[in-house]
Design an enzyme around this catalytic site. Structure first.
Site, PDB file in Angstrom:
ATOM      1  N   GLY A  61       3.120  30.972  54.161  1.00 21.49           N
ATOM      2  CA  GLY A  61       3.816  31.608  55.283  1.00 21.49           C
ATOM      3  C   GLY A  61       3.129  32.906  55.636  1.00 21.49           C
ATOM      4  CG  ASP A 173      15.106  37.063  61.592  1.00 13.80           C
ATOM      5  OD1 ASP A 173      15.292  36.520  62.708  1.00 13.80           O
ATOM      6  OD2 ASP A 173      13.967  37.246  61.105  1.00 13.80           O
TER       7      ASP A 173
HETATM    8  P1  ADP Z   1       8.933  36.972  56.700  1.00 13.49           P
HETATM    9  O1  ADP Z   1       9.688  38.224  56.478  1.00 13.49           O
HETATM   10  O2  ADP Z   1       7.476  37.202  56.870  1.00 13.49           O
HETATM   11  O3  ADP Z   1       9.529  36.094  57.769  1.00 13.49           O
HETATM   12  P2  ADP Z   1      10.078  35.112  54.780  1.00 13.49           P
HETATM   13  O4  ADP Z   1      10.787  35.625  53.579  1.00 13.49           O
HETATM   14  O5  ADP Z   1      10.933  34.577  55.877  1.00 13.49           O
HETATM   15  O6  ADP Z   1       9.067  36.207  55.317  1.00 13.49           O
HETATM   16  O7  ADP Z   1       9.070  33.974  54.330  1.00 13.49           O
HETATM   17  C1  ADP Z   1       8.168  33.392  55.253  1.00 13.49           C
HETATM   18  C2  ADP Z   1       8.052  31.916  54.975  1.00 13.49           C
HETATM   19  O8  ADP Z   1       7.564  31.715  53.637  1.00 13.49           O
HETATM   20  C3  ADP Z   1       9.366  31.143  55.039  1.00 13.49           C
HETATM   21  O9  ADP Z   1       9.671  30.742  56.366  1.00 13.49           O
HETATM   22  C4  ADP Z   1       9.082  29.972  54.142  1.00 13.49           C
HETATM   23  O10 ADP Z   1       8.353  28.980  54.819  1.00 13.49           O
HETATM   24  C5  ADP Z   1       8.183  30.575  53.065  1.00 13.49           C
HETATM   25  N1  ADP Z   1       8.990  31.003  51.906  1.00 13.49           N
HETATM   26  C6  ADP Z   1       9.598  32.184  51.707  1.00 13.49           C
HETATM   27  N2  ADP Z   1      10.241  32.223  50.540  1.00 13.49           N
HETATM   28  C7  ADP Z   1      10.053  31.021  49.968  1.00 13.49           C
HETATM   29  C8  ADP Z   1      10.485  30.415  48.736  1.00 13.49           C
HETATM   30  N3  ADP Z   1      11.211  31.080  47.853  1.00 13.49           N
HETATM   31  N4  ADP Z   1      10.111  29.136  48.491  1.00 13.49           N
HETATM   32  C9  ADP Z   1       9.349  28.462  49.364  1.00 13.49           C
HETATM   33  N5  ADP Z   1       8.897  28.974  50.521  1.00 13.49           N
HETATM   34  C10 ADP Z   1       9.253  30.234  50.833  1.00 13.49           C
HETATM   35 MG    MG Z   2      11.280  35.018  57.878  1.00  9.41          MG
END
Ligand code: ADP
Ligand code: MG
Length: 537
Positions: A61, A173
């Site tokens: 991501g 969000d």
């Molecule tokens: P941001 O603040 O950049 O949006 P996120 O916490 O939403 O960060 O994480 C971005 C992406 O990373 C998520 O949409 C998901 O696809 C992946 N992701 C985040 N945390 C996890 C997790 N614990 N397990 C698997 N994928 C994750």
């Molecule tokens: Mg996010």
């Protein structure tokens, strides 16, 4: 189908290289791979202690505020564990980071709310290690979910929202990419507390720091707990020492601080002191854009203007016209939290209502639900708040929206009256259950259609098609776009249950998309809604 890629020259693949690799796709894959490898190497260099624990495999991501990696680790006796490593951008505000961590540690780890295992820090680099949950892309599965799966999805989302709302956390969000869904294992996880805010009685101590400017002068009774060392096993209120001690160098907050930017300075007595500049940078940007936005909206036939709750008698000559006069431009703008994703923002967020509650997350859940019921994602696609509000009006009605806004002290002007739509009819039409709705042809569907490298030409072709299909609607909400907003493909749709969607589904949707936050259904109430009859908490 011909794929055209319009890319800036600097990123365009060289033709000779293309020939060697055989195809653009494989070139792009290689290019991406080497980019990911470099990023992984950089992360190891920035936070070297990660090397001792994790083998970082891939980048999963990348957002504005973080990059997330998949890693494996031998944390306990037994098989290797999969871990998600979230590397926050180094310019993230220290309190923001600490608050995100505290949400995960205090409220996370149960009821579909993501938990945290470790946190690592080196200088201004912070990496949050969480259990990895393999998940689907919402757009990929939207077309094939059975009605029962949709029920389960929404039920589990409300479970997570109930949990965080009990802790006084407003997520801000809520959207599919922040609610991970493993279809096979029927596992769910609400992630990303990077924009979270606290309610007035929040149990998340650090969220009080990121609250309204009304609290700006209050001294830091929210003491920041310090855990020294680079590897931290987190308790509820861990924040890296360095982040606490060097805040003056980190006042540039890239992740919006919603209410106000908070500067942290050392007080005379050496303790932490909080200063708020009451500056909403994002809002200022919007204010300067206001003219263009009004003009744009007016051109499309709808004229509207959002004002603060000041009485009509105090307004200037431009009131109720399509102009914004210099008096209005020089007015002190109302500051209210706006963080989030435009298409998921509740009316009270779009109109900058200062008193926002957990109800804003319920609206966002409603937007997810309408996507699931209609098979369209994203459902609302707007680049600015006023357009987003106009789009809401076309679904929920202009009179209804204006009426509801009055209850939270906002007056909206709209030159054209648009009626509220029947949610069932709308969703069925969009889903293609209505026999009169033409289906999209296969050449604009499929995963490739949301590839951001797709050319504008291809998008326009799709947009034209969709607009024709839904000529009776406003056309703006449903058309194809760069991120893909496609209808259902009859070949991949799992029709199971879709022919008999009960009224309860639309009743729940109606209560989620309640324009009035005061009467909008809560997560706790939603779980008890007849739509979820026979589902166990
Ligand atoms: P941001 O603040 O950049 O949006 P996120 O916490 O939403 O960060 O994480 C971005 C992406 O990373 C998520 O949409 C998901 O696809 C992946 N992701 C985040 N945390 C996890 C997790 N614990 N397990 C698997 N994928 C994750
Ligand atoms: Mg996010």
């Amino acid at each position: 189908m011909e794929i055209q890629v319009d890319e800036p020259m600097a990123f365009s693949p060289r033709r000779d290289r293309l020939q060697v690799d055989g195809s653009l796709k494989s070139y792009e894959q290689n290019f991406k791979l080497s980019g990911v490898k470099k990023d992984i190497e950089k992360l190891y260099e920035a936070v070297p202690q990660l090397r001792n624990v994790f083998r970082i495999k891939d980048k999963i991501g990348e957002g504005t505020f973080s990059s997330v990696y998949l890693a494996t680790a031998q944390l306990q006796v037994g098989p290797e564990e999969k871990i998600a490593l979230k590397h926050l951008i180094p310019t993230s505000h220290p309190i923001r980071i600490a608050a995100e961590l505290q949400c995960l540690t205090v409220a996370g780890g149960q009821d579909n709310v993501m938990g945290v295992k470790y946190c690592f820090r080196k200088n201004d680099h912070v990496v949050i290690a969480m259990p990895y949950l393999e998940h689907e892309s919402f757009l990929d599965i939207l077309n094939s979910l059975s009605f029962q799966e949709v029920r389960e999805y929404m039920f589990n989302l409300f479970k997570a929202l109930k949990r965080i709302h009990q802790f006084g956390i407003v997520h801000r969000d809520v959207k599919p990419s922040n609610f991970l869904y493993n279809r096979r294992l029927k596992k769910y996880a609400l992630v990303d507390f990077g924009l979270a805010q606290g309610t007035h009685d929040t149990k998340i101590e650090l969220l009080r720091f990121v609250q309204s400017e009304a609290q700006q002068e209050s001294r830091s009774e929210n003491k920041v707990h310090v855990i020294s060392g680079n590897k931290m096993s987190l308790s509820g209120s861990a924040v890296p020492r360095e982040l606490e001690q060097q805040p003056t160098t980190k006042t540039s907050v890239k992740r919006p601080y919603t209410h106000a930017q908070i500067q942290i300075k050392q007080g005379k007595d050496g303790k932490l002191m909080k200063q708020s500049k009451a500056v909403d940078v994002i809002y200022r940007k919007l204010a300067t854009k206001k003219k263009a936005v009004s003009a744009k909206v007016m051109n499309s036939g709808v004229m509207k203007k959002t004002t603060s709750s000041c009485p009509v008698s105090l307004t200037c000559d431009c009131y109720a016209t399509d102009k914004v006069c210099s008096i209005c431009l020089s007015r002190r703008q109302q500051v209210a939290p706006r963080a989030g994703t435009p298409g998921f923002r509740a009316p009270e967020v779009l109109t900058k209502c200062p008193n926002q509650t957990t109800a804003i997350d319920m609206w966002s859940a409603g937007v997810i639900f309408i996507s699931l019921l209609s098979g369209r994602y994203p459902f609302y696609k707007a680049s600015d708040d006023l357009t987003a509000l106009a789009q809401i009006m076309t679904i929920r009605g202009s009179r209804e929206t204006i009426q509801a806004a009055k209850t939270f002290g906002k007056s909206i002007l709209c030159s054209k009256e648009v009626p509220a739509q029947d949610l069932r009819k709308l969703c069925e039409k969009l889903r293609g259950i209505d026999a009169n709705t033409p289906k999209l042809t296969s050449d604009i569907q499929g995963p490739a259609s949301h590839d951001p490298t797709f050319s504008e030409k291809t998008d326009h072709k799709a947009a034209r098609l969709l607009q024709t299909s839904h000529a009776q609607h406003s056309g703006h909400l449903y058309k194809g776009n760069r991120n893909g907003c496609w209808g259902l493909d009859a070949h991949t749709t799992n029709l199971e249950g879709w022919d008999m969607v009960p009224d309860e589904a639309y009743d729940l949707l109606d209560r989620l998309l309640d324009l009035n936050p005061a009467s909008r259904i809560t997560a706790e109430e939603a779980l008890l809604h007849p739509f979820f009859k026979n589902m166990n908490l």
